[in-house]
Design an enzyme around this catalytic site. Structure first.
Site, PDB file in Angstrom:
ATOM      1  N   GLU A  31      39.302  -7.004  52.532  1.00 38.58           N
ATOM      2  CA  GLU A  31      37.854  -7.182  52.703  1.00 38.58           C
ATOM      3  C   GLU A  31      37.455  -6.697  54.092  1.00 38.58           C
ATOM      4  OE1 GLU A  31      35.338 -11.177  51.850  1.00 38.58           O
ATOM      5  OE2 GLU A  31      36.866 -11.379  53.373  1.00 38.58           O
ATOM      6  N   HIS A  33      35.990  -6.631  57.671  1.00 34.09           N
ATOM      7  CA  HIS A  33      35.784  -7.714  58.646  1.00 34.09           C
ATOM      8  C   HIS A  33      35.059  -7.175  59.874  1.00 34.09           C
ATOM      9  CE1 HIS A  33      38.393 -10.203  56.184  1.00 34.09           C
ATOM     10  NE2 HIS A  33      38.128 -11.219  56.966  1.00 34.09           N
ATOM     11  N   ASP A  42      42.635 -11.617  56.190  1.00 31.39           N
ATOM     12  CA  ASP A  42      42.778 -12.734  55.243  1.00 31.39           C
ATOM     13  C   ASP A  42      44.199 -12.806  54.663  1.00 31.39           C
ATOM     14  OD1 ASP A  42      40.111 -13.037  55.771  1.00 31.39           O
ATOM     15  OD2 ASP A  42      39.415 -12.809  53.708  1.00 31.39           O
ATOM     16  N   HIS A 118      41.316 -16.786  52.282  1.00 39.29           N
ATOM     17  CA  HIS A 118      40.045 -16.169  51.851  1.00 39.29           C
ATOM     18  C   HIS A 118      39.266 -17.222  51.072  1.00 39.29           C
ATOM     19  CE1 HIS A 118      37.359 -13.038  50.253  1.00 39.29           C
ATOM     20  NE2 HIS A 118      37.714 -13.336  49.017  1.00 39.29           N
ATOM     21  N   GLU A 120      36.693 -17.458  49.173  1.00 40.27           N
ATOM     22  CA  GLU A 120      36.245 -17.283  47.789  1.00 40.27           C
ATOM     23  C   GLU A 120      37.353 -17.508  46.756  1.00 40.27           C
ATOM     24  OE1 GLU A 120      35.477 -15.515  50.396  1.00 40.27           O
ATOM     25  OE2 GLU A 120      33.553 -14.476  50.222  1.00 40.27           O
ATOM     26  N   HIS A 174      33.222 -15.325  59.269  1.00 41.96           N
ATOM     27  CA  HIS A 174      33.748 -14.061  58.738  1.00 41.96           C
ATOM     28  C   HIS A 174      33.636 -12.938  59.781  1.00 41.96           C
ATOM     29  CE1 HIS A 174      34.779 -10.908  55.967  1.00 41.96           C
ATOM     30  NE2 HIS A 174      33.696 -10.254  56.354  1.00 41.96           N
ATOM     31  N   GLU A 179      38.730 -15.474  63.288  1.00 43.62           N
ATOM     32  CA  GLU A 179      39.647 -14.457  62.749  1.00 43.62           C
ATOM     33  C   GLU A 179      39.980 -13.391  63.788  1.00 43.62           C
ATOM     34  OE1 GLU A 179      38.907 -14.196  58.020  1.00 43.62           O
ATOM     35  OE2 GLU A 179      37.207 -13.532  59.225  1.00 43.62           O
TER      36      GLU A 179
HETATM   37 ZN    ZN Z   1      38.371 -13.226  56.546  1.00 45.26          ZN
HETATM   38 MN    MN Z   2      37.565 -13.459  53.340  1.00 45.08          MN
END
Ligand code: ZN
Ligand code: MN
Length: 255
Positions: A31, A33, A42, A118, A120, A174, A179
């Site tokens: 994904e 970032h 992630d 992650h 989701e 995010h 992160e």
């Molecule tokens: Zn992430």
């Molecule tokens: Mn994520």
């Protein structure tokens, strides 16, 4: 040596027969970032946490991560429409989780820790676990599975140090300080702080719309600014997660 697939099968068999080993399974996503970071935090963050946690335990192995995750959502991952963000259907993730747990259980493993990176993915992992537990029970195999998301192990005092100007919540982290700091500490070559886009934390209406409204997310794809990220903060975050997770696993599975 803690990476499961790096063992030869005879050594692996000896380590896991009897069901005494703890299998840590990192689960992530590919994904975007933000323009300042690679697309794999992630995966790499829960993988590093799993490896360092396994090093602290007597007989723990880190399984190869499940790298593809459930569809990025605007309010937690920027959305599923950025080039590079590569997501799978909920049912695919459920099947993947179930199949992998069942396979490791057939080798003799009985204790699992699923380390999610992650947001989701969360409920699809729960469903995969539930299906694995019941299908194994039908075969007369009982397994015990812990599920966690690493950010839940960050203590209030660490939050105060890492976010001295106030904490706006994990949902808008995010590509932000959390992160980015962890990646600066673990994989500095995958971060370019010169490309950080500084902006206020995202705020959203208390509902979602489908198809998603792209104007809800910054053009950068981040939900908060990584400007105050640092490797030192990454080390603090890493240490608090590894010690909290090791302690929980010891209490649950070993003591
Ligand atoms: Zn992430
Ligand atoms: Mn994520």
């Amino acid at each position: 040596m803690t990476m499961l697939e790096s063992l030869d099968w005879k050594t692996y068999e000896a380590r896991v027969s009897g069901g005494g080993a703890v299998i840590l399974l990192p689960i992530g996503a590919i994904e975007q970032h933000g323009p300042h970071m690679s697309m794999n935090p992630d995966i790499l963050i829960p993988q590093a946490i799993s490896e360092r946690t396994a090093d602290r335990l007597e007989n723990a192995l880190v399984a190869h991560p499940i790298s593809y995750g459930y569809k990025s959502q605007i309010k937690s991952g920027g959305g599923n429409f950025f080039p590079g963000t590569t997501c799978i259907n909920g049912k695919t993730l459920i099947d993947m989780i179930r199949d992998v747990i069942v396979a490791y259980a057939h080798h003799g493993n009985r204790k699992f820790v699923l380390v999610n990176g992650h947001y989701e993915n969360s409920m699809f992992i729960v469903e995969g676990i539930d299906l694995a537990v019941s299908s194994l029970r039908n075969e007369g195999i009982d397994v015990e599975i812990m599920l966690l998301s690493y950010w839940d192990f960050v203590l209030p005092e660490t939050i105060e140090t890492v976010f001295p100007d106030g904490f706006t919540g994990w949902d808008v982290e995010h590509g932000g300080v959390l992160e980015t700091s962890l990646m600066l500490y673990l994989h500095p070559e995958l971060v370019n702080m010169d490309k950080v886009v500084d902006h206020d934390p995202a705020s959203f209406p208390p509902y979602d719309v489908f198809p998603p409204d792209k104007s809800w997310v910054q053009e950068s794809g981040t939900l908060s600014s990584a400007l105050n990220a640092s490797s030192e903060k990454g080390k603090l975050l890493m240490d608090v997660c590894v010690s909290g997770i090791s302690k929980s696993i010891s209490e649950r599975f070993i003591d």
